[in-house]
Design a protein around this motif. Sequence first.
Motif, PDB file in Angstrom:
ATOM      1  N   SER A  45       0.826  -1.200   0.000  1.00  0.00           N
ATOM      2  CA  SER A  45       0.000   0.000   0.000  1.00  0.00           C
ATOM      3  C   SER A  45       0.867   1.261   0.000  1.00  0.00           C
ATOM      4  CB  SER A  45      -0.920   0.004   1.220  1.00  0.00           C
ATOM      5  OG  SER A  45      -1.620   1.220   1.324  1.00  0.00           O
ATOM      6  N   TYR A  46       1.927   1.261   0.805  1.00  0.00           N
ATOM      7  CA  TYR A  46       2.804   2.430   0.875  1.00  0.00           C
ATOM      8  C   TYR A  46       3.470   2.682  -0.482  1.00  0.00           C
ATOM      9  CZ  TYR A  46       6.094   5.745   2.994  1.00  0.00           C
ATOM     10  OH  TYR A  46       6.813   6.865   3.331  1.00  0.00           O
ATOM     11  N   THR A  47       3.882   1.593  -1.126  1.00  0.00           N
ATOM     12  CA  THR A  47       4.500   1.714  -2.456  1.00  0.00           C
ATOM     13  C   THR A  47       3.522   2.306  -3.458  1.00  0.00           C
ATOM     14  OG1 THR A  47       5.901  -0.204  -1.994  1.00  0.00           O
ATOM     15  CG2 THR A  47       5.663   0.436  -4.292  1.00  0.00           C
ATOM     16  N   ILE A  48       2.264   1.839  -3.410  1.00  0.00           N
ATOM     17  CA  ILE A  48       1.241   2.340  -4.334  1.00  0.00           C
ATOM     18  C   ILE A  48       0.979   3.818  -4.085  1.00  0.00           C
ATOM     19  CG2 ILE A  48      -1.221   2.205  -4.896  1.00  0.00           C
ATOM     20  CD1 ILE A  48      -0.999  -0.837  -4.460  1.00  0.00           C
ATOM     21  N   GLU A  49       0.887   4.221  -2.816  1.00  0.00           N
ATOM     22  CA  GLU A  49       0.619   5.626  -2.503  1.00  0.00           C
ATOM     23  C   GLU A  49       1.730   6.534  -3.029  1.00  0.00           C
ATOM     24  OE1 GLU A  49      -2.234   6.773  -1.462  1.00  0.00           O
ATOM     25  OE2 GLU A  49      -2.864   4.676  -1.497  1.00  0.00           O
ATOM     26  N   LYS A  50       2.969   6.085  -2.943  1.00  0.00           N
ATOM     27  CA  LYS A  50       4.076   6.886  -3.471  1.00  0.00           C
ATOM     28  C   LYS A  50       4.003   6.971  -4.994  1.00  0.00           C
ATOM     29  CE  LYS A  50       8.221   6.855  -1.819  1.00  0.00           C
ATOM     30  NZ  LYS A  50       9.570   6.448  -1.364  1.00  0.00           N
ATOM     31  N   LYS A  51       3.537   5.894  -5.633  1.00  0.00           N
ATOM     32  CA  LYS A  51       3.458   5.874  -7.102  1.00  0.00           C
ATOM     33  C   LYS A  51       2.389   6.833  -7.612  1.00  0.00           C
ATOM     34  CE  LYS A  51       6.477   2.535  -8.084  1.00  0.00           C
ATOM     35  NZ  LYS A  51       7.689   2.766  -8.916  1.00  0.00           N
ATOM     36  N   VAL A  52       1.230   6.883  -6.915  1.00  0.00           N
ATOM     37  CA  VAL A  52       0.104   7.679  -7.414  1.00  0.00           C
ATOM     38  C   VAL A  52       0.157   9.123  -6.922  1.00  0.00           C
ATOM     39  CG1 VAL A  52      -1.365   5.637  -7.549  1.00  0.00           C
ATOM     40  CG2 VAL A  52      -1.444   7.070  -5.498  1.00  0.00           C
ATOM     41  N   ALA A  53       1.040   9.427  -5.975  1.00  0.00           N
ATOM     42  CA  ALA A  53       1.107  10.777  -5.406  1.00  0.00           C
ATOM     43  C   ALA A  53       1.653  11.779  -6.428  1.00  0.00           C
ATOM     44  CB  ALA A  53       1.974  10.784  -4.151  1.00  0.00           C
ATOM     45  N   ARG A  54       1.118  12.990  -6.411  1.00  0.00           N
ATOM     46  CA  ARG A  54       1.621  14.050  -7.299  1.00  0.00           C
ATOM     47  C   ARG A  54       3.019  14.484  -6.874  1.00  0.00           C
ATOM     48  NH1 ARG A  54      -3.589  18.126  -8.131  1.00  0.00           N
ATOM     49  NH2 ARG A  54      -4.930  16.629  -9.236  1.00  0.00           N
ATOM     50  N   ASP A  55       3.267  14.427  -5.556  1.00  0.00           N
ATOM     51  CA  ASP A  55       4.573  14.835  -5.031  1.00  0.00           C
ATOM     52  C   ASP A  55       5.101  13.729  -4.104  1.00  0.00           C
ATOM     53  OD1 ASP A  55       6.821  16.113  -4.167  1.00  0.00           O
ATOM     54  OD2 ASP A  55       5.782  17.554  -2.871  1.00  0.00           O
ATOM     55  N   PRO A  56       5.764  12.720  -4.678  1.00  0.00           N
ATOM     56  CA  PRO A  56       6.263  11.600  -3.857  1.00  0.00           C
ATOM     57  C   PRO A  56       7.291  12.031  -2.809  1.00  0.00           C
ATOM     58  CG  PRO A  56       6.316  11.062  -6.204  1.00  0.00           C
ATOM     59  CD  PRO A  56       6.057  12.527  -6.099  1.00  0.00           C
ATOM     60  N   SER A  57       7.893  13.206  -2.980  1.00  0.00           N
ATOM     61  CA  SER A  57       8.922  13.640  -2.029  1.00  0.00           C
ATOM     62  C   SER A  57       8.335  13.927  -0.644  1.00  0.00           C
ATOM     63  CB  SER A  57       9.630  14.892  -2.560  1.00  0.00           C
ATOM     64  OG  SER A  57       8.730  15.988  -2.648  1.00  0.00           O
ATOM     65  N   ARG A  58       6.993  14.076  -0.538  1.00  0.00           N
ATOM     66  CA  ARG A  58       6.374  14.319   0.775  1.00  0.00           C
ATOM     67  C   ARG A  58       6.439  13.098   1.667  1.00  0.00           C
ATOM     68  NH1 ARG A  58       1.419  14.728   1.232  1.00  0.00           N
ATOM     69  NH2 ARG A  58       0.784  13.763  -0.728  1.00  0.00           N
ATOM     70  N   PHE A  59       6.553  11.929   1.055  1.00  0.00           N
ATOM     71  CA  PHE A  59       6.551  10.686   1.833  1.00  0.00           C
ATOM     72  C   PHE A  59       7.853  10.559   2.609  1.00  0.00           C
ATOM     73  CE2 PHE A  59       3.119  10.016  -1.006  1.00  0.00           C
ATOM     74  CZ  PHE A  59       2.273   9.120  -0.380  1.00  0.00           C
TER      75      PHE A  59
END
Length: 501
Positions: A278-292
């Motif tokens: 789930s965490y991997t998917i959220e980073k993939k779909v996020a507009r700004d993955p750097s927030r993670f």
Amino acid sequence: MDIISNLAYGFSVAFSLNNLGFAFIGVLLGTLVGVLPGIGPVATISMLLPITYVLSPVTGIIMLAGIYYGAQYGGSTTAILVNLPGESSSVVTAIDGHQMAKRGEAGAALVVAALGSLFAGIVGTILIAAFGPVLAQVAFAFGAPEYFSLVVLGLLGSVVLAHGSAMKAIAMIMLGLLFGTVGTDVNSGASRFTFGNLNLIDGFDIAVVAMGVFGIAELMRNIEDPPQQNLVANKVSGLWLSAKQFKAAAFAAIRGTAVGSILGLLPGGGAVLSSFASYTIEKKVARDPSRFGKGAIEGVAGPESANNAAAQTSFIPMLTLGIPATSTMALMIGAMTVHNIQPGPMIMTKQPDLFWGLIASMLIGNVILVILNLPLVGIWVKLLKIPYRLLLPAILLFSAIGLYSLENSTFDVMAAFGFGLFGYLMVRCGCEPAPFVLGFILGPMLEENLRRALTISQGDPSVFLTRPISLSLLVAAAALLALLVAPVFRNRREEIFQEAD
């Protein structure tokens, strides 16, 4: 309409004073062991198995189930507040949850974890109600060859998703199968591997084995490396979400629930794998993955929903097929067999109060978790300050009392401590105890269906290949075996579990 009427019957069972009380005790204990590091739901359930012997089957299973999904919730509290995951499935939650807490948003992170867990728990429970009967109907087409092939697939699946070396996991399964043969052969009546000891005529009790390799072994490891308990959390305030936070968290929770609901059916580490996926998917779909990694609320909502959904749906193969997806589900099967209940497709017709009462209690228990835990956050954090040197002797005392109460036998107590030493040494050697327990519980089922299938076919082993369902399951097992051999998959598997550790 059948589902609605069945759920109504389940609520009538779950809302009885006795079952409701033990559901509350289960989720409370589950949250407690999720908060406290170094104990965990598997060790706790194994220690409390003897208590279920004096309870009705429905009440006992409801309590144990509450401990399981309550621990998934409790692990997130300390992961967010003090960066100390109580459960391995909460490791991912700590990445962004603790960063939110450090910048004064601990309340929002806790609310997201609570609501995400509630949503995922309800969806997962509804899926059990909807697809459990369907899968059970499919299981009526299963004969001895199909059940043998299914057990083989389940055991290999547990190897794929077990921590550490795959060869060591296979070795632990084989040891579990061997210990499962101790006792009297049900077919011939001959004693096997008892060495003349009358205490072994009926084999080892599942509670003795589980309490040893999980509970006592865990205590031994904690003596060697005591959990950290000197962390202080910031004051928690602001138990609410802004509209922007709610919108971001809602979509992440929906995606996480979908991932966890599917992966929870897999044998092995469904909850752990689900939270990482789930965490991997959220980073993939996020507009700004750097927030993670810096306090992204989606990094809390997605994994928390995923691991709780997986915790719920892992009950489906256990209840309908009698195949445990996790070591905790294996202990659930052990608790049922104590009451002469065989999980499988007939459980809904022979034990409808257990099946539907358990499902209804999960819906109730998930609501209790949210109502109970948000006001008690401060208390849970204070519990982290209890010195482990005080917890250890109390846990050992109650474990010994529970073991002795099984058969009023000192042999059970000594055997559990022997299995505890065995489990401790295995972990020191890099072997995980969960495949051992799965092999121990599934071994008799594997042997029984193998011998039954060969008896029906008059010794012809082709019976496993000429029946379509059995052949399909064996092909799937062969595919899993091929994955274990493939270097790319093996390396990726090791990377995932290194991150989890």
